[in-house]
Design a protein around this motif. Structure first.
Motif, short mmCIF file in Angstrom:
data_model
loop_
_atom_site.label_atom_id
_atom_site.label_comp_id
_atom_site.label_asym_id
_atom_site.label_seq_id
_atom_site.Cartn_x
_atom_site.Cartn_y
_atom_site.Cartn_z
N HIS A 1 36.48 59.58 -2.50
CA HIS A 1 35.19 58.91 -2.19
C HIS A 1 34.55 59.84 -1.27
N LEU A 2 33.26 59.90 -1.22
CA LEU A 2 32.60 60.69 -0.24
C LEU A 2 32.03 59.50 0.87
N GLY B 1 38.03 72.87 1.35
CA GLY B 1 38.14 73.18 2.79
C GLY B 1 39.26 72.14 3.29
N VAL B 2 39.23 72.50 4.70
CA VAL B 2 40.31 72.05 5.38
C VAL B 2 39.87 71.32 6.77
N TRP C 1 40.34 69.31 1.59
CA TRP C 1 39.43 68.46 0.90
C TRP C 1 38.61 69.40 0.04
N ALA C 2 37.96 68.62 -1.06
CA ALA C 2 36.93 69.29 -2.04
C ALA C 2 35.64 69.14 -1.32
N GLY C 3 34.71 70.22 -1.07
CA GLY C 3 33.53 69.88 -0.67
C GLY C 3 32.30 69.18 -1.73
N VAL D 1 30.51 66.62 7.14
CA VAL D 1 30.84 67.54 6.72
C VAL D 1 31.02 66.75 5.26
N PRO D 2 30.16 66.67 4.04
CA PRO D 2 30.61 65.87 2.91
C PRO D 2 31.63 66.62 2.26
N HIS D 3 32.87 65.38 1.81
CA HIS D 3 33.98 65.92 1.16
C HIS D 3 34.57 65.05 0.70
N LEU D 4 35.82 65.22 -0.46
CA LEU D 4 36.61 64.14 -0.70
C LEU D 4 37.97 64.38 -0.24
#
Length: 182
Positions: A40-41, A79-80, A92-94, A124-127
């Motif tokens: 989820h975001l 990203g991390v 994470w996936a941005g 920082v939007p991510h899953l």
């Protein structure tokens, strides 16, 4: 109640992302990989909310989210956390999308107006895909992930989610707002 405001990727995006990380789960077993059903975001992390504040919080969120337009979102690389660190505790996936920052700012202000304490760190939007203790070597995990998938979706709802530590389902939507436009 421990809670957050979130939206969920489409089933097609979940499938695309799952295909992209499937091989990495086997190659990096020391990470605790999140279940695809939990991707989820998080738009706003609220933490533990006092029950006495919940009616005011729901009213404030209603004001921001009732009739909110759909968001066009897409995956935006790997990203991390911590950002730019040699070792990563979160992978994470941005996610990118127009109007995300404005929505998050509105949600933060709504929560504050209801007396709920809100973190002030940058959004920082991510899953979240995985967590690791001890942290992983950042370069290794990003190299193992390979090229990020390209996929997008249109949000259809935003949820206030209760995060539970026990039970079959870790997350439970307490309230949902359909994204339909103003």
């Amino acid at each position: 109640m421990r809670s957050f405001v979130a939206l969920w990727p489409s089933p097609e995006v979940v499938e695309t992302l799952d295909r992209a990380v499937r091989h990495v789960r086997r190659r990096v077993p020391e990470a605790k990989w999140t279940r695809r059903e939990e991707w989820h975001l998080t738009l706003l992390f609220l933490g533990e909310v006092d029950g006495a504040l919940m009616p005011g919080l729901l009213e404030a969120l209603d004001h921001v989210l009732d009739g909110y337009p759909p968001l066009d979102l897409s995956l935006d690389g790997w990203g991390v956390f911590p950002l730019s660190a040699p070792r990563a505790s979160v992978v994470w996936a941005g996610v990118t999308g127009e109007h995300l920052i404005g929505l998050v700012d509105g949600l933060r202000e709504a929560a504050r107006s209801a007396g709920v304490r809100v973190e002030s760190r940058p959004f920082v939007p991510h899953l979240t895909l995985a967590r690791a203790r001890p942290p992983l070597v950042t370069e290794r995990i990003l190299r193992t992930l390979g090229p990020p998938p390209r996929a997008g979706w249109r949000s259809d709802r935003i949820d206030l989610v209760e995060s539970r530590r026990v039970g079959e389902s870790r997350y439970r939507a307490v309230r949902s707002w359909e994204t339909s436009g103003r």
